[in-house]
Design an enzyme around this catalytic site. Sequence first.
Site, PDB file in Angstrom:
ATOM      1  N   ASP A  36       6.876   9.218 -95.970  1.00 48.68           N
ATOM      2  CA  ASP A  36       6.079   9.192 -97.193  1.00 48.68           C
ATOM      3  C   ASP A  36       5.341  10.516 -97.319  1.00 48.68           C
ATOM      4  O   ASP A  36       5.114  11.194 -96.321  1.00 48.68           O
ATOM      5  CB  ASP A  36       5.073   8.030 -97.161  1.00 48.68           C
ATOM      6  CG  ASP A  36       4.695   7.525 -98.544  1.00 48.68           C
ATOM      7  OD1 ASP A  36       4.170   8.330 -99.338  1.00 48.68           O
ATOM      8  OD2 ASP A  36       4.914   6.340 -98.843  1.00 48.68           O
ATOM      9  N   ASP A  59       8.992  14.232 -97.936  1.00 50.00           N
ATOM     10  CA  ASP A  59       9.109  14.387 -99.376  1.00 50.00           C
ATOM     11  C   ASP A  59      10.580  14.178 -99.721  1.00 50.00           C
ATOM     12  O   ASP A  59      11.428  15.022 -99.411  1.00 50.00           O
ATOM     13  CB  ASP A  59       8.652  15.791 -99.784  1.00 50.00           C
ATOM     14  CG  ASP A  59       8.766  16.048-101.282  1.00 50.00           C
ATOM     15  OD1 ASP A  59       9.354  15.205-101.996  1.00 50.00           O
ATOM     16  OD2 ASP A  59       8.286  17.099-101.734  1.00 50.00           O
ATOM     17  N   VAL A  60      10.895  13.056-100.352  1.00 51.95           N
ATOM     18  CA  VAL A  60      12.304  12.716-100.563  1.00 51.95           C
ATOM     19  C   VAL A  60      12.977  13.562-101.632  1.00 51.95           C
ATOM     20  O   VAL A  60      14.185  13.444-101.844  1.00 51.95           O
ATOM     21  CB  VAL A  60      12.498  11.216-100.888  1.00 51.95           C
ATOM     22  CG1 VAL A  60      12.073  10.345 -99.718  1.00 51.95           C
ATOM     23  CG2 VAL A  60      11.759  10.828-102.166  1.00 51.95           C
ATOM     24  N   TYR A 151      13.300   7.279-115.907  1.00 54.66           N
ATOM     25  CA  TYR A 151      13.185   6.325-114.802  1.00 54.66           C
ATOM     26  C   TYR A 151      14.289   5.274-114.897  1.00 54.66           C
ATOM     27  O   TYR A 151      14.984   4.984-113.923  1.00 54.66           O
ATOM     28  CB  TYR A 151      11.810   5.666-114.845  1.00 54.66           C
ATOM     29  CG  TYR A 151      11.545   4.641-113.768  1.00 54.66           C
ATOM     30  CD1 TYR A 151      10.887   4.991-112.596  1.00 54.66           C
ATOM     31  CD2 TYR A 151      11.925   3.303-113.925  1.00 54.66           C
ATOM     32  CE1 TYR A 151      10.619   4.053-111.606  1.00 54.66           C
ATOM     33  CE2 TYR A 151      11.678   2.367-112.949  1.00 54.66           C
ATOM     34  CZ  TYR A 151      11.024   2.740-111.795  1.00 54.66           C
ATOM     35  OH  TYR A 151      10.781   1.807-110.813  1.00 54.66           O
ATOM     36  N   LYS A 155      17.368   4.576-112.246  1.00 52.61           N
ATOM     37  CA  LYS A 155      17.515   3.292-111.563  1.00 52.61           C
ATOM     38  C   LYS A 155      18.869   2.645-111.859  1.00 52.61           C
ATOM     39  O   LYS A 155      19.433   1.936-111.009  1.00 52.61           O
ATOM     40  CB  LYS A 155      16.370   2.357-111.951  1.00 52.61           C
ATOM     41  CG  LYS A 155      15.013   2.781-111.413  1.00 52.61           C
ATOM     42  CD  LYS A 155      15.003   2.832-109.895  1.00 52.61           C
ATOM     43  CE  LYS A 155      13.614   3.079-109.330  1.00 52.61           C
ATOM     44  NZ  LYS A 155      13.602   3.119-107.844  1.00 52.61           N
ATOM     45  N   THR A 186       1.993  -3.143-108.007  1.00 55.49           N
ATOM     46  CA  THR A 186       1.741  -2.051-107.072  1.00 55.49           C
ATOM     47  C   THR A 186       0.970  -0.980-107.837  1.00 55.49           C
ATOM     48  O   THR A 186       0.660  -1.145-109.016  1.00 55.49           O
ATOM     49  CB  THR A 186       3.042  -1.452-106.530  1.00 55.49           C
ATOM     50  OG1 THR A 186       3.700  -0.738-107.590  1.00 55.49           O
ATOM     51  CG2 THR A 186       3.971  -2.538-105.993  1.00 55.49           C
TER      52      THR A 186
END
Length: 276
Positions: A36, A59-60, A151, A155, A186
């Site tokens: 993360d 950091d992805v 987004y 996805k 979240t």
Amino acid sequence: MRFQGKRAVVTGGASGIGRATALRLVEEGADVLIGDVDIAGGQELAETSNGRIRFQKTDVTQAADIEALMAAADAAGGLDILFNNAGAAGARDKIDEISPDDWDRTMSLLLRSVAMGIRYAAPLMAKRGGGAIVNTSSVSALGSGYAPTAYSTAKAGVLHLTKVAAADLAKHNIRVNAVVPGFITTNIFTSALGLEGAVRDHVNGVIAQTAAHAQPVQRAGRPEDIAAAVAYLASDDASFVTGTHILVDGGMLIGTRASWDDSVPGLFSSLEAAAS
């Protein structure tokens, strides 16, 4: 203890769905490495886990960070389970307004990161005789109006990537599936709006109340709901399941609101009323 002796990597594991899943895997016997950008959250989770959870800043959007995370898991004893979960809301602009750079950044965070997670995990799993990969998609992959355009598109890409990766990796006894969350409470929504502190907590409360009326199951979705589905897909209970997804949305996509809310007129009832 379905994961006794298993080693897992969870990206985005410092909070929300990732944190809940890391705790669920540990509860069932796994040792977990979380990656993360949230150093404080990751270290706090690791410090309270009695050594069962380790943290590595990741950091992805950086392929080298993803590769290093998988290598760290392998060096610590191997990699059996990967949960590609890290993400954020990304660019909120509509398709006729978004900049190329914002589009690319969102795709890098939400889609390229999943591809590279699979890329660097698969060889390590293959040499152990197999493994299980679970990717986080979203209800926004299945229709418009649930999230911003970039987004939602990313996805949807995750869902198709899940299918083709499952086909590619079947020869290595690696299963690849996805979980499709609905309205889960979240900080992803408040973070996208840049809210912090008391304002963030207040808005999260409002979101939870709103979510309870957004689908047939009359409560807000919780990170633990997604963690339970991920645990199933990662376990041997799902050993005959690959290349598909589990929808965990409280029934949001059953149909239009009129299909489950009697207070909303549906098309058929409207036509009946017009004909009478």
